[in-house]
Design a protein around this motif. Structure first.
Motif, mmCIF file in Angstrom:
data_model
loop_
_atom_site.group_PDB
_atom_site.id
_atom_site.type_symbol
_atom_site.label_atom_id
_atom_site.label_comp_id
_atom_site.label_asym_id
_atom_site.label_seq_id
_atom_site.Cartn_x
_atom_site.Cartn_y
_atom_site.Cartn_z
ATOM 1 N N LYS A 210 6.165 33.218 36.671
ATOM 2 C CA LYS A 210 6.621 33.800 35.414
ATOM 3 C C LYS A 210 6.447 33.008 34.484
ATOM 4 C CE LYS A 210 10.438 36.507 37.409
ATOM 5 N NZ LYS A 210 11.924 37.022 37.409
ATOM 6 N N ILE A 211 5.372 33.522 33.386
ATOM 7 C CA ILE A 211 4.979 32.708 32.405
ATOM 8 C C ILE A 211 5.397 33.366 30.993
ATOM 9 C CG2 ILE A 211 2.847 31.765 30.972
ATOM 10 C CD1 ILE A 211 1.255 32.218 33.879
ATOM 11 N N GLY A 212 6.310 32.576 30.454
ATOM 12 C CA GLY A 212 6.828 33.265 29.038
ATOM 13 C C GLY A 212 5.779 33.191 28.080
ATOM 14 N N TYR A 213 6.149 33.958 27.021
ATOM 15 C CA TYR A 213 4.966 33.902 25.674
ATOM 16 C C TYR A 213 5.796 34.198 24.720
ATOM 17 C CZ TYR A 213 1.618 35.913 22.545
ATOM 18 O OH TYR A 213 0.742 36.286 21.254
ATOM 19 N N ILE A 214 5.856 33.269 23.804
ATOM 20 C CA ILE A 214 6.349 33.506 22.463
ATOM 21 C C ILE A 214 5.410 33.358 21.238
ATOM 22 C CG2 ILE A 214 8.113 32.720 20.900
ATOM 23 C CD1 ILE A 214 9.696 31.754 23.128
ATOM 24 N N ARG A 215 5.392 34.248 20.299
ATOM 25 C CA ARG A 215 4.558 34.443 19.171
ATOM 26 C C ARG A 215 5.361 34.151 17.807
ATOM 27 N NH1 ARG A 215 -0.331 34.813 16.818
ATOM 28 N NH2 ARG A 215 -0.085 35.610 14.760
ATOM 29 N N ILE A 216 4.732 33.062 17.248
ATOM 30 C CA ILE A 216 5.640 32.888 15.856
ATOM 31 C C ILE A 216 4.626 33.201 14.612
ATOM 32 C CG2 ILE A 216 6.894 30.948 14.448
ATOM 33 C CD1 ILE A 216 7.087 29.314 17.054
ATOM 34 N N ASP A 217 4.869 34.237 13.839
ATOM 35 C CA ASP A 217 3.895 34.705 12.649
ATOM 36 C C ASP A 217 4.164 33.660 11.577
ATOM 37 O OD1 ASP A 217 2.994 36.854 14.170
ATOM 38 O OD2 ASP A 217 4.635 37.873 13.880
ATOM 39 N N VAL A 218 5.393 33.081 11.224
ATOM 40 C CA VAL A 218 5.519 32.384 10.117
ATOM 41 C C VAL A 218 6.793 31.551 10.243
ATOM 42 C CG1 VAL A 218 7.002 34.053 8.670
ATOM 43 C CG2 VAL A 218 5.705 32.245 7.579
ATOM 44 N N PHE A 219 6.933 30.575 9.786
ATOM 45 C CA PHE A 219 8.280 29.720 9.796
ATOM 46 C C PHE A 219 9.089 29.963 8.661
ATOM 47 C CE2 PHE A 219 5.322 27.529 12.606
ATOM 48 C CZ PHE A 219 5.921 27.323 13.697
ATOM 49 N N ALA A 220 10.009 30.952 8.966
ATOM 50 C CA ALA A 220 10.686 31.677 7.706
ATOM 51 C C ALA A 220 12.086 30.661 8.082
ATOM 52 C CB ALA A 220 10.998 32.978 7.957
ATOM 53 N N LEU A 221 13.131 31.037 7.187
ATOM 54 C CA LEU A 221 14.351 30.133 7.413
ATOM 55 C C LEU A 221 15.002 30.827 8.586
ATOM 56 C CD1 LEU A 221 15.727 30.043 3.607
ATOM 57 C CD2 LEU A 221 15.133 27.961 5.126
ATOM 58 N N ASN A 222 14.953 32.025 9.035
ATOM 59 C CA ASN A 222 15.548 32.552 10.207
ATOM 60 C C ASN A 222 14.694 32.376 11.328
ATOM 61 O OD1 ASN A 222 13.848 34.499 9.505
ATOM 62 N ND2 ASN A 222 15.599 36.038 9.229
ATOM 63 N N THR A 223 13.542 31.855 11.540
ATOM 64 C CA THR A 223 12.553 31.674 12.606
ATOM 65 C C THR A 223 13.056 30.969 13.628
ATOM 66 O OG1 THR A 223 10.542 32.150 10.911
ATOM 67 C CG2 THR A 223 10.307 31.233 13.270
ATOM 68 N N ASP A 224 13.809 29.920 13.416
ATOM 69 C CA ASP A 224 14.314 29.055 14.380
ATOM 70 C C ASP A 224 15.462 29.861 15.383
ATOM 71 O OD1 ASP A 224 15.932 29.009 12.280
ATOM 72 O OD2 ASP A 224 16.311 27.010 12.505
ATOM 73 N N GLU A 225 16.259 30.626 14.705
ATOM 74 C CA GLU A 225 17.291 31.487 15.285
ATOM 75 C C GLU A 225 16.492 32.452 16.088
ATOM 76 O OE1 GLU A 225 19.416 32.819 11.946
ATOM 77 O OE2 GLU A 225 20.434 30.968 11.599
ATOM 78 N N GLN A 226 15.811 33.152 15.698
ATOM 79 C CA GLN A 226 15.015 33.883 16.552
ATOM 80 C C GLN A 226 14.248 33.579 17.596
ATOM 81 O OE1 GLN A 226 12.487 36.561 14.001
ATOM 82 N NE2 GLN A 226 14.034 37.023 12.491
ATOM 83 N N PHE A 227 13.614 32.315 17.415
ATOM 84 C CA PHE A 227 12.982 31.628 18.555
ATOM 85 C C PHE A 227 14.092 31.415 19.699
ATOM 86 C CE2 PHE A 227 11.159 28.156 20.661
ATOM 87 C CZ PHE A 227 9.873 28.367 20.920
ATOM 88 N N GLU A 228 15.320 30.853 19.260
ATOM 89 C CA GLU A 228 16.088 30.359 20.143
ATOM 90 C C GLU A 228 16.589 31.303 21.148
ATOM 91 O OE1 GLU A 228 20.432 28.113 20.296
ATOM 92 O OE2 GLU A 228 19.561 28.739 18.565
ATOM 93 N N GLU A 229 16.817 32.576 20.412
ATOM 94 C CA GLU A 229 17.176 33.853 21.083
ATOM 95 C C GLU A 229 16.051 34.228 22.294
ATOM 96 O OE1 GLU A 229 18.333 38.533 19.864
ATOM 97 O OE2 GLU A 229 18.327 37.304 18.440
ATOM 98 N N ASN A 230 14.770 34.100 21.476
ATOM 99 C CA ASN A 230 13.632 34.732 22.457
ATOM 100 C C ASN A 230 13.356 33.789 23.703
ATOM 101 O OD1 ASN A 230 11.868 37.203 21.648
ATOM 102 N ND2 ASN A 230 12.979 36.265 19.799
ATOM 103 N N LEU A 231 13.493 32.501 23.301
ATOM 104 C CA LEU A 231 13.420 31.509 24.279
ATOM 105 C C LEU A 231 14.537 31.562 25.554
ATOM 106 C CD1 LEU A 231 11.935 28.692 25.322
ATOM 107 C CD2 LEU A 231 13.319 27.491 24.116
ATOM 108 N N LYS A 232 15.609 31.835 25.126
ATOM 109 C CA LYS A 232 16.922 31.859 26.089
ATOM 110 C C LYS A 232 16.830 33.213 27.049
ATOM 111 C CE LYS A 232 20.557 29.371 23.646
ATOM 112 N NZ LYS A 232 21.935 29.136 22.897
ATOM 113 N N LYS A 233 16.178 34.154 26.165
ATOM 114 C CA LYS A 233 16.080 35.429 27.091
ATOM 115 C C LYS A 233 15.030 35.061 28.285
ATOM 116 C CE LYS A 233 14.710 39.994 26.517
ATOM 117 N NZ LYS A 233 13.539 40.246 27.377
ATOM 118 N N LEU A 234 13.800 34.461 27.878
ATOM 119 C CA LEU A 234 12.737 33.964 28.824
ATOM 120 C C LEU A 234 13.353 33.278 29.782
ATOM 121 C CD1 LEU A 234 9.876 33.674 26.478
ATOM 122 C CD2 LEU A 234 10.248 35.486 27.995
ATOM 123 N N GLU A 235 13.937 32.216 29.716
ATOM 124 C CA GLU A 235 14.523 31.407 30.534
ATOM 125 C C GLU A 235 15.607 31.981 31.365
ATOM 126 O OE1 GLU A 235 14.189 26.869 28.191
ATOM 127 O OE2 GLU A 235 16.230 28.083 27.894
#
Length: 400
Positions: A210-235
């Motif tokens: 199982k290979i997770g894929y996360i795309r980041i379009d821009v580093f906005a102020l809330n991007t880290d929160e969205q990234f954490e949520e997506n990473l935890k889901k994949l994990e």
């Protein structure tokens, strides 16, 4: 939604200490303009600032026409940023500021459209419609030409006029009339909170892995929160390895990318280094534990600044691999500053950043471990099957 406390340090364009000379000049000028008519001041100015103030007095007293004090302030600071000769230091006009705020803050109140004014013409065109927005639900589309809002013609209006009317007024419901393919259409749209999704993810299964894929379009102020949520889901779904895609990502907030990197490294690892006129600093991860799975980052010539911070930190401090083409090479940091008396903004370069190993990639970029040019078929038909860079990353991770 509760937000983390973050400094407004940015790399870009679509967040640090101001250079002393600019601060002194700008603050002195603003102080004087806010106290028009007072010939004497208790402040002690140096000769350079004195010349600016004397020139202001001369212009104010001798120019034959009417003078807008705010225009003088904006013009003075615009001139100072241009005199720096730095492509990344500039005065931000209304159109740039609106786009900058929307993309890098990551949320705002409005209807969910981005508008542009055609060069050489007066037409206002919808250039973007954000996901999960009132505009998208109402049926507005990219390319629609806005003709009127609540019966008010857009002729003679600019993007700032329309933005202020929609976002800042007391009216919350709008009847927007557009032309689409020569046909006039009307849409009823209600203003509301808009959260821009800057992170998307999915799971690929290859060779039993199982290979997770996360795309980041821009580093906005809330991007880290969205990234954490997506990473935890994949994990939680049993991810074995990860692909992070920052192709086309030109940067954003330093605080956001710092938090993302800290998801993978413990506090003993360096994320980046910075250098100003007076000091050098080392930024360590804020993480408590380190991840152990393999990571490949997809990069290209538009992966810049914050994307390069992410790529270099994970490469040098984590052991991740980069795949794609050489990155842009932007090794400086900018800060946005608001001119309090006029409401306008400007940004200047305040420091340079270096990789964990002390490399300055400015004007050089980062060379990938696997140099793979994007297939021309992808430009003609951008589907997963034609994305040879992604498919190569999937192949590498599935065979390890």
């Amino acid at each position: 939604m509760n937000k983390k406390s973050k400094k407004n340090e940015t790399f870009t364009v679509k967040e640090v200490v101001i250079l002393l000379v600019i601060t002194c000049m700008a603050n002195a000028t603003i102080f004087f303009f806010m106290n028009i008519g007072e010939k004497e001041s208790s402040l002690s100015y140096n000769d350079t600032v004195k010349e600016i103030l004397e020139s202001y007095n001369y212009i104010k007293d001798n120019y034959y026409g009417d003078i807008d004090e705010k225009d003088l302030i904006n013009g003075a600071i615009k001139g100072m940023t241009e005199a720096l000769g730095d492509n990344y230091s500039s005065f931000i006009d209304d159109n740039q500021s609106d786009t900058y705020d929307v993309l890098l803050v990551g949320e705002y109140t409005g209807v969910g459209i981005q508008i542009s004014q055609l060069i050489g013409g007066n037409e206002i065109v919808i250039s973007a419609v954000f996901d999960n927005s009132p505009a998208l639900k109402a049926g507005l589309e990219v390319g629609d030409v806005v003709k009127s809002i609540n019966g008010i013609s857009t002729d003679g209006m600019n993007t700032s006029d329309i933005g202020d009317y929609i976002k800042n007024g007391n009216i919350t419901n709008f009847d927007i009339v557009v032309t689409r393919n020569g046909e006039e259409k009307s849409f009823k749209v209600e203003r509301g909170p808009i959260v821009i999704d800057s992170v998307t993810s999915e799971m690929f299964e290859r060779e039993g892995k199982k290979i997770g894929y996360i795309r980041i379009d821009v580093f906005a102020l809330n991007t880290d929160e969205q990234f954490e949520e997506n990473l935890k889901k994949l994990e939680s779904e049993g991810m074995n390895s990860l692909i992070i895609d920052v192709r086309g990502n030109t940067g954003g907030h330093l605080s956001s990318v710092t938090n993302i990197i800290s998801e993978f490294l413990d506090s003993s690892k360096i994320i980046y280094r910075t250098s100003t006129k007076t000091k050098e600093e080392i930024k360590y991860s804020k993480g408590n534990t380190a991840k152990e799975y393999e990571i490949i980052l997809l990069v290209d010539g538009q992966s810049a600044s914050a994307s390069e911070v992410l790529a270099s930190a994970l490469k040098e401090s984590y052991g991740a691999k980069l795949l794609g083409t050489k990155t842009f090479g932007k090794g400086t940091v900018q800060e946005m500053q608001e001119i309090e008396s006029t409401g306008k903004n400007y940004k200047i370069t305040t420091k340079k950043w270096l990789t964990p190993n002390g490399n300055w990639i400015n004007g050089i970029g980062i060379t990938p471990d696997y140099e793979v040019e994007l297939n021309t078929k992808y430009y003609e038909n951008p589907i997963r099957e034609n994305d040879n860079q992604l498919n190569e990353a999937l192949k590498l991770l599935s065979n390890n």
